[in-house]
Scaffold this motif. Structure first.
Motif, mmCIF file in Angstrom:
data_model
loop_
_atom_site.group_PDB
_atom_site.id
_atom_site.type_symbol
_atom_site.label_atom_id
_atom_site.label_comp_id
_atom_site.label_asym_id
_atom_site.label_seq_id
_atom_site.Cartn_x
_atom_site.Cartn_y
_atom_site.Cartn_z
ATOM 1 N N VAL A 14 6.155 10.358 42.143
ATOM 2 C CA VAL A 14 7.374 10.135 41.367
ATOM 3 C C VAL A 14 7.981 11.513 41.160
ATOM 4 O O VAL A 14 7.278 12.449 40.763
ATOM 5 N N LYS A 15 9.261 11.655 41.446
ATOM 6 C CA LYS A 15 9.911 12.968 41.353
ATOM 7 C C LYS A 15 9.912 13.490 39.914
ATOM 8 O O LYS A 15 10.476 12.853 39.023
ATOM 9 N N TYR A 16 9.292 14.635 39.732
ATOM 10 C CA TYR A 16 9.244 15.280 38.419
ATOM 11 C C TYR A 16 10.657 15.546 37.914
ATOM 12 O O TYR A 16 10.954 15.340 36.743
ATOM 13 N N ASP A 72 7.424 18.413 43.822
ATOM 14 C CA ASP A 72 8.325 17.770 42.867
ATOM 15 C C ASP A 72 7.762 16.415 42.441
ATOM 16 O O ASP A 72 8.426 15.386 42.516
ATOM 17 N N GLY A 73 6.511 16.438 42.008
ATOM 18 C CA GLY A 73 5.853 15.212 41.567
ATOM 19 C C GLY A 73 4.936 15.499 40.395
ATOM 20 O O GLY A 73 5.144 16.455 39.645
ATOM 21 N N PHE A 74 3.915 14.667 40.255
ATOM 22 C CA PHE A 74 2.949 14.801 39.176
ATOM 23 C C PHE A 74 1.546 14.846 39.749
ATOM 24 O O PHE A 74 1.270 14.304 40.820
ATOM 25 N N LEU A 75 0.652 15.478 38.993
ATOM 26 C CA LEU A 75 -0.754 15.495 39.356
ATOM 27 C C LEU A 75 -1.591 15.434 38.091
ATOM 28 O O LEU A 75 -1.117 15.712 36.997
ATOM 29 N N SER A 76 -2.840 15.019 38.280
ATOM 30 C CA SER A 76 -3.760 14.962 37.151
ATOM 31 C C SER A 76 -5.155 15.334 37.618
ATOM 32 O O SER A 76 -5.702 14.711 38.521
ATOM 33 N N PHE A 77 -5.714 16.331 36.964
ATOM 34 C CA PHE A 77 -7.108 16.667 37.204
ATOM 35 C C PHE A 77 -7.993 15.724 36.393
ATOM 36 O O PHE A 77 -9.110 15.415 36.784
#
Length: 80
Positions: free
Chosen positions: A45-47, A70-75
């Motif tokens: 999803v575009k940040y 230009d997105g999202f990430l999660s560790f």
């Protein structure tokens, strides 16, 4: 309805479901809107398209900007 303090404390499936409900508002037309790589969950999803309010909430829920794409990430929500 829950208070701001209660929603900030969401964990597990409740937090993940809330995050995906936010992401759904900014719908990505891919049949694969997420992927995991090296224990990191990526959301396509575009940040830049997400409101500042939703970005702040997503950060609380464990999702950060993936500036490279230009997105999202999660560790936190990765595969480990």
């Amino acid at each position: 309805m829950t208070t701001a303090g209660e929603t900030a404390a969401l964990t597990g499936f409740d937090a993940l479901i809330e995050a995906f409900q936010i992401f759904r508002k900014y719908r990505h037309r891919s049949s694969s809107p997420t992927f995991c790589e090296h224990d990191t969950l990526y959301v396509c999803v575009k940040y830049s398209a997400v409101s500042d309010e939703d970005k702040a909430r997503l950060e609380i829920l464990g999702f950060d900007e993936n500036a490279e794409d230009d997105g999202f990430l999660s560790f936190q929500w990765g595969s480990a």
